[in-house]
Each structure stands twice: as C-alpha cells, then as structure tokens.
Design a protein around this motif. Structure first.
Motif, PDB file in Angstrom:
ATOM      1  N   ARG A   1       0.830  -1.206   0.000  1.00 14.18           N
ATOM      2  CA  ARG A   1       0.000   0.000   0.000  1.00 14.18           C
ATOM      3  C   ARG A   1       0.865   1.257   0.000  1.00 14.18           C
ATOM      4  O   ARG A   1       0.584   2.212  -0.729  1.00 14.18           O
ATOM      5  N   LEU A   2       1.922   1.271   0.812  1.00 21.72           N
ATOM      6  CA  LEU A   2       2.794   2.446   0.839  1.00 21.72           C
ATOM      7  C   LEU A   2       3.551   2.610  -0.470  1.00 21.72           C
ATOM      8  O   LEU A   2       3.818   3.733  -0.902  1.00 21.72           O
ATOM      9  N   ARG A   3       3.903   1.494  -1.104  1.00 26.32           N
ATOM     10  CA  ARG A   3       4.640   1.585  -2.358  1.00 26.32           C
ATOM     11  C   ARG A   3       3.766   2.123  -3.477  1.00 26.32           C
ATOM     12  O   ARG A   3       4.241   2.840  -4.362  1.00 26.32           O
ATOM     13  N   ARG A   4       2.496   1.805  -3.456  1.00 30.62           N
ATOM     14  CA  ARG A   4       1.598   2.249  -4.516  1.00 30.62           C
ATOM     15  C   ARG A   4       0.934   3.588  -4.223  1.00 30.62           C
ATOM     16  O   ARG A   4       0.252   4.131  -5.089  1.00 30.62           O
ATOM     17  N   SER A   5       1.089   4.096  -3.032  1.00 35.59           N
ATOM     18  CA  SER A   5       0.437   5.359  -2.698  1.00 35.59           C
ATOM     19  C   SER A   5       1.225   6.522  -3.275  1.00 35.59           C
ATOM     20  O   SER A   5       2.455   6.499  -3.344  1.00 35.59           O
ATOM     21  N   LEU A   6       0.496   7.545  -3.694  1.00 34.93           N
ATOM     22  CA  LEU A   6       1.111   8.740  -4.260  1.00 34.93           C
ATOM     23  C   LEU A   6       1.525   9.699  -3.154  1.00 34.93           C
ATOM     24  O   LEU A   6       0.944   9.706  -2.068  1.00 34.93           O
ATOM     25  N   LYS A   7       2.539  10.488  -3.463  1.00 30.66           N
ATOM     26  CA  LYS A   7       2.924  11.538  -2.535  1.00 30.66           C
ATOM     27  C   LYS A   7       1.809  12.572  -2.462  1.00 30.66           C
ATOM     28  O   LYS A   7       1.172  12.893  -3.457  1.00 30.66           O
ATOM     29  N   TYR A   8       1.595  13.085  -1.254  1.00 32.34           N
ATOM     30  CA  TYR A   8       0.477  14.003  -1.074  1.00 32.34           C
ATOM     31  C   TYR A   8       0.677  15.270  -1.899  1.00 32.34           C
ATOM     32  O   TYR A   8       1.784  15.809  -1.997  1.00 32.34           O
TER      33      TYR A   8
ATOM     34  N   ILE B   1      -2.346  11.596 -12.822  1.00 35.55           N
ATOM     35  CA  ILE B   1      -2.631  10.165 -12.737  1.00 35.55           C
ATOM     36  C   ILE B   1      -3.364   9.777 -14.018  1.00 35.55           C
ATOM     37  O   ILE B   1      -4.441  10.295 -14.302  1.00 35.55           O
ATOM     38  N   ASN B   2      -2.761   8.897 -14.797  1.00 36.04           N
ATOM     39  CA  ASN B   2      -3.324   8.500 -16.083  1.00 36.04           C
ATOM     40  C   ASN B   2      -4.137   7.218 -15.932  1.00 36.04           C
ATOM     41  O   ASN B   2      -3.695   6.257 -15.292  1.00 36.04           O
TER      42      ASN B   2
END
Length: 739
Positions: free
Chosen positions: A467-474, A573-574
């Motif tokens: 989850r952390l790896r796939r999450s985008l930076k805020y 995000i595409n």
C-alpha cells in the motif's frame, strides 16, 4: 395565404378539416349557451341542446387528440430516422476523413520516398557509356546492379590511384633527400674553392717577391714550392688572427673612452619627505575610515533571525510527538446507565491492555438488538458505524472486572484499526519519532514504532508495504487523465463524460476534504506500441494474445502518446483504456491472464475486450467502508505532512548553520514563523482528535516549509564558494596595498 396552401402534407390535411369542424362545433355550443338568443325557448330544451352540442364537441376533440397524437408519433419517428441518418452520415464522414488522412499520409510517404536524395546519386562516377565500354558484361543489368557495379569499379580504380599516389610520394621524398645531400656537397665545395683561391693568390704574390730577390735552384724547386705553400698558408692564418685581435682591442678601447660618467640625483629635502608621508597617511586614512565602511555596508549579507533551536527540536521530534486519539461513542439504548457505564469501562480497560501502540487510541459507536445467543458485529458499508449484537446473557454484571462481551468488542476494534496503526507506526519510524507520548495514558504495553512493526504478522507487513509503495505523494491538487488509445481508426469516441459523472465524481467529492481533483479526457487514434516494446505473442492454450509481465513497463509509447506527466502544479494520474486491434484481440497478461495493470510514474492501463472472454477483470476488495478509509487517510496525510514539514525545518536550520555566508531574506523568516505556528496548531488538533483541522494546518505548514527551503536567493548563494570571493577581491586589494 390560406393555411391549406401552407400545409401540404397529406397526413395533416385531415387534422385541418377536423380542426375547422371542431371550431364550428364550438361556435354552435357557444350560440346554444348564449342567454340573449331565443329568450322564449324552454330552458330545459336549451340545456338539452347545449348538452348535445357539448357531446359532439367532446367527440370531435377526442378525434382531434388522436390525430394530434398520431402526428406527434410521426414527428418522433421522423426525428428518429433523421437522427439515425445523421449518425450514419457522421460515421461515414468520419470514415471518409480517416481515409483522407491515410491517403495524405501515404501520399506524403510516397513523395518522400520518390524525392529522397541519396548520397550515391551525387558520387563522382565515370560516365555510363565509358563504364559499359570497359565492362560490356553489364549491358543487360538493371539500374540497381549497374549502380553497384559502378561503385565497385570506382572503388577499385581509386584504390589503384591511391597506391600510385603513395609510390609517387615515396619517390618524391627520395628525390628531395638526394637533392638536399647534393646541395650540402655543393656548399662545402664552394667553401673549399674559396679557401683554395685565397691561398693561391697569396702564394702567387709571395712567389713574385722571391723571384725578384733571388733565383731559385732548379734542382730544389719542387721541394721549396711545397714548403712555401705550407709556410704561406700558416702565415696567412696568423695574419688573419692577429688582425681580428687588433680590431677587437681597438673597439674595446674606443668604447671605454667614449662611455659617459653617470650623474647622481640631488639629495631629497626634508619637506619633500614629510609631504610624501602625509600623502601616504591620507591615502590609508581614506581607505580605512571611508572605503572600508562603505565596502562593508554594500557587501554585507542580510541574515534574518531564525528560531534555529525550535526548528531543530521540531525535526528531532522533541516539540511534538503525534498522537491519534479516536473518540468512539457507545450507544446502548437497551441498557441502563449503570450497566452501560460498566460495559464502557471494562471495554476501555480491555482496549488499553490490547493496545501496544500508545500513539493510537480508540472509542466506538454501538447499537443493540435482542433475541441472540452469542455476540456478533456488523460494520456498515457506507458509514463509520459498527453494530454489535449480543444476547442479554452477555451483559457483564456490575461486579465483574472483565467479560466476554468487552473482550469481543475490544478485539473487533483492534482488528478494524490494526492496519492503520501499523502504517502510522511505519511513518513515525521513518522520521525517527518515538511512539511514547506524555499525553497518552500510561500502559505497560506501550511500544515504540519500531517495536510495534516487529510485532506485526508477515501478511500485514506485506500488505502495508504494498500500500505504501503504490500510494502517491500528497499533493493539494491531482490531475486525472482518462485516455482512450486504439491502433486503428475505431472506436473514435466513448461516453466518458457520463461515466465520470456517475462513477468518478462521487468518489472525488468524497476525497474533496483531503485534496482537489481535475479531470481531463482524450481520444488518440492510430496509437501504436513503442518501437522498443516487444510484440504480443499468441497463446494457443488460451486462444488469446499475451504480453509478458516483464514487458508491461515498456507498454507506454511515451514518444507518440500524448501523456503529459505533469499538468499544472500537481501530479498527473493516467487512466488508459487501450482497445487492441481485432487481429490482436483478446490481449491478456501472460500467466496471470489479467487485463489491467499499474505502470509506475504513469498510472493504470486497462485493455478493452471487444470479444467475450472467460477472464473478467478482478476487483480489489477491502473490508473497511469508504468513510472509515477516508478518515484513516486524513490522519495519515496529516501525520506525513506534519513530519515532512518538521524535517524540512531541520534541514533549513542545519543549512543556515553550515553556511554562515548564505543570505536569509525576511520572506524566509516569515515562512518559517508561519510554518512553526501551523505545526503547533496541527499538533494540537491531532492531540484533541480534530483530524480535518490538523490536515489543513499541516498542509499550510508543508507549503510554507517548502517555500522557505527553496528560496531563490538562498539556493543561488549555496553554489558560490569562498574561493570565488578571493578571486574577485584579490586583484583589487593588491594595488591598494602598494600605493
């Protein structure tokens, strides 16, 4: 002009006739109802006549409505057929435009190929007739073979010419060397000849003098001649040496006699010495008392005062240790207040015993039900409400310190927030923030974030890492780009606006308290794969075209597909819908048989399966409802922004301490003050459970921290070392030091 002249449609002419008849019937009814006409008639007869006229009018109106309905239906059918015809025309027009586009493209390619100027056409070759005369075997060859033969012939001829040139060059070098040698021999011969002539002239003059004084003995003439030659040669050498010595000594004597005697300057007066000292003193006084202060004022660097200690304390986690108290309310309408309070206390004690991470606290909202034999819990799918159902026998007595119901409720709460606590512990551990907080209740099970992470199960750690790896930076704003790509000319459109309105907009509205979103759509025809991407392979087992998992990262054709990585200030995000060509459909991922995947730094890709396949796309499942996940995301974003802004403050403080010559503008001091203020506000809001307000303050703190750290004047001064200053001032201070 009469209306019948305007309306000529046969289907509308009966409507006109019936309308006229209805109008006449209305006039008759009005005449029958007119009280001023035929006053002598019986009122009852008049009422019957009016009723009869009214019935006839209603019948005509019913027929008129039927005709009107038929006309409206015919109009609708006509509009429908017109719309279908228009769609067909638009489709044909679009196909025609695509054909025109392909025609122009092919025409351009053909023209480019025909007008391509190859370098072989400009080669300086011999005429074709001369080549055919030399090589008659190529009389029947085509242009391509003839050009190759000419080039090979030219190559061989030039190689022969090059060999001949090299041989001539060698001969030239040999002749030049031989000429130089002969020139040297001739030069030495000239010198010998000159010496021989000089000696001969001297001997002739000496011989005449000797003959005039005495005659030589004939028997001794040959020996005396040789002796005289040697003697006179030696005498000539002595005379020349003496002559040169006399000339040198005479020149030296003349130079000595003509050299003038140097004159000494007059002695300097004391007044001149004192004047010179005064000038030097005035010069240095101007430099010290006027030049140096001006230089110091004009070259001094403004450094605004920064709270360095506070900034470092924020970075080290000494000022604020984030806590996340989740206030969860109990609702027990079927229990008395005393039993509800006792259940609340026992559940809280159980939660405190189970909680191993003191930075996270829990409370809950409950409802009850009857006719149960064992407790059970049900989490609402659209709210943050958890319903716990239990039988009356599970109610703990007032004297019990613990009960199965309290343990059940506590375990349910722990399972709901286990992943959230793990992620918060990971975030705090990454920023070296201790988990123990002075504001949290004391418990022997309190652990630091690292200890909390070590106690997690491998499955939970893997899920959290993914989850952390796939999450985008805020970011405050995200840009969503929905793209339709196809390698051919169809489909040329898609109903994306309705889909975004029905499915995406509600989700974005739910995310609006956290971030803002913009949505863009596009359609790209003739979107081919990247030239470096491997082509799909046909799988006989599944009767489908497949892509290898290792080749998915090269699926995006960044050179030709209009996918902008950044639109505006926020990340993009595409979401790509790729419709493969019919010749390569269906297109699946090998081994997993998936139709969608995620490409890092781009977004997600979904293949549209034009033909039915037994492999439906998988949908991600999550046990928690969306409102609960949104609250979790709010807390995580607030914590990450608070820690990021604190880390930026520490970096800025260390930077200003390590570079004393770096300027600090007043805007940086203002941004730092604003950042620290909002950091304190965010920490206070977190402590009181006001997570939305904490996110807003942390967002402002992060923005101001980044603005202060990346100040343009400070960034430019970081790359100006002291050696450059020495190189600038040394040429100026050197002449000043020696007036």
């Amino acid at each position: 002009m009469a209306i019948r002249d305007i309306v000529s449609n046969p289907s509308l002419l009966p409507v006109l006739g019936l309308s006229a008849e209805t109008r006449d019937q209305c006039m008759s009814l009005l005449a029958a109802l007119d009280p001023t006409v035929d006053l002598a008639a019986d009122p009852q007869d008049r009422a019957l006549a009016a009723s009869k006229e009214q019935k006839q009018l209603f019948a005509l109106l019913a027929r008129l409505r039927g005709l009107n309905r038929d006309a409206i239906l015919r109009v609708r059918e006509t509009k429908q057929s017109t719309a279908e015809a228009r769609q067909e025309i638009d489709r044909l027009h679009l196909q025609l435009q695509n054909l025109y586009y392909e025609q122009r493209h092919l025409t351009g390619e053909i023209t480019a190929c025909e007008t391509y100027e190859h370098k072989y056409r400009s080669l300086p070759l011999i005429p074709l007739e001369e080549f055919l005369a030399l090589h008659p075997e190529h009389q029947e060859s085509d242009d391509h073979e003839l050009m190759i033969a000419q080039i090979n012939h030219e190559h061989s001829e030039r190689e022969k010419l090059e060999q001949a040139r090299q041989e001539l060059l060698k001969r030239k070098q040999a002749l030049i060397a031989e000429n130089n040698k002969r020139k040297e021999d001739l030069a030495s011969l000239d010198q010998d000849l000159e010496r021989f002539i000089d000696v001969g002239v001297l001997l002739l003059s000496c011989g005449r003098t000797a003959n005039s004084t005495r005659r030589p003995n004939p028997s001794r003439s040959s020996s005396k001649r040789s002796i005289n030659i040697r003697s006179w040669a030696y005498l000539h050498a002595l005379v020349m040496t003496a002559k040169n010595d006399d000339q040198t000594s005479a020149q030296t004597v003349s130079d000595t006699m003509t050299a003038p005697t140097p004159r000494l300057p007059p002695p300097e007066k004391p007044e001149a010495v004192r004047t010179r000292l005064k000038v030097i003193a005035a010069f240095w006084a101007v430099i010290i008392f006027l030049g140096f202060p001006i230089w110091w004022k004009t070259t001094s660097i403004y450094r605004a005062s920064l709270p360095i200690s506070d900034m470092i304390d924020w970075a080290d986690g000494k000022t604020c240790r984030p806590v996340f108290p989740l206030e969860i309310r109990f609702e027990t309408p079927s229990l008395p207040d005393t039993e509800a309070q006792h259940l609340l206390r026992t559940t809280q004690h159980t939660l405190d015993d189970l909680n191993e991470f003191s930075a996270h606290h829990l409370r809950l909202k409950l409802s009850s039900d009857d006719e149960l034999t064992s407790p059970r819990a049900a989490l609402h799918s659209d709210t943050t409400q958890l319903d716990v159902f239990y039988p009356p026998s599970q109610i703990p007595p007032p004297s019990a310190s613990n009960s199965p119901l309290s343990a059940f409720i506590a375990s349910e709460l722990q399972s709901l927030f286990t992943e959230e606590k793990a992620i918060i512990a990971q975030v705090l551990s990454d920023h070296n923030v201790l988990g123990t907080n002075t504001h949290s209740p004391a418990s022997p099970n309190n652990q630091a974030p690292s200890a909390m992470l070590n106690s997690l199960s491998p499955e939970l750690i893997e899920s959290m890492t993914r989850r952390l790896r796939r999450s985008l930076k805020y970011a405050e704003t995200y840009h969503l780009a929905f793209s339709l790509f196809t390698p051919g000319s169809s489909p040329s459109s898609w109903d994306i606006q309705a889909a975004v309105h029905d499915y995406i907009s509600p989700l974005l509205d739910a995310f609006s308290p956290i971030s803002n979103f913009t949505v863009d759509t596009q359609v790209q025809l003739y979107a081919t794969f990247s030239p470096t991407a491997p082509s799909p392979e046909y799988d006989e087992t599944h009767s489908a075209w497949t892509l290898k998992k290792d080749d998915l990262s090269a699926f995006i054709n960044a050179a030709e597909w209009p996918l902008s990585p950044s639109i505006g200030s926020g990340p993009t995000i595409n979401f790509i819908l790729y419709v493969p060509a019919p010749s390569q459909s269906p297109l699946l991922v090998k081994d997993s048989l998936a139709t969608s995947w995620i490409i890092p730094q781009w977004g997600g890709v979904l293949h549209d399966l034009l033909t039915p396949t037994p492999y439906p796309p998988r949908r991600p499942l999550h046990p928690n409802p969306l409102p609960l996940r949104l609250q979790t995301l709010t807390r995580l974003r607030a914590a990450s922004l608070l820690l990021s802004a604190s880390s930026t403050m520490g970096s800025l403080a260390r930077l200003t301490e390590s570079l004393p010559s770096i300027p600090i503008p007043a805007t940086v001091a203002t941004s730092v003050s604003t950042t620290l203020t909002h950091l304190s506000s965010a920490c206070a809001h977190l402590r009181h459970g006001q997570f939305q307000a904490a996110l807003a303050s942390a967002r402002v703190a992060e923005t101001e921290a980044e603005r202060s750290f990346f100040e343009k004047s400070m960034v430019g001064q970081m790359y100006f070392p002291d050696e450059h200053k020495v190189a600038v001032y040394l040429p100026l201070l050197g002449p000043i030091g020696v007036p």
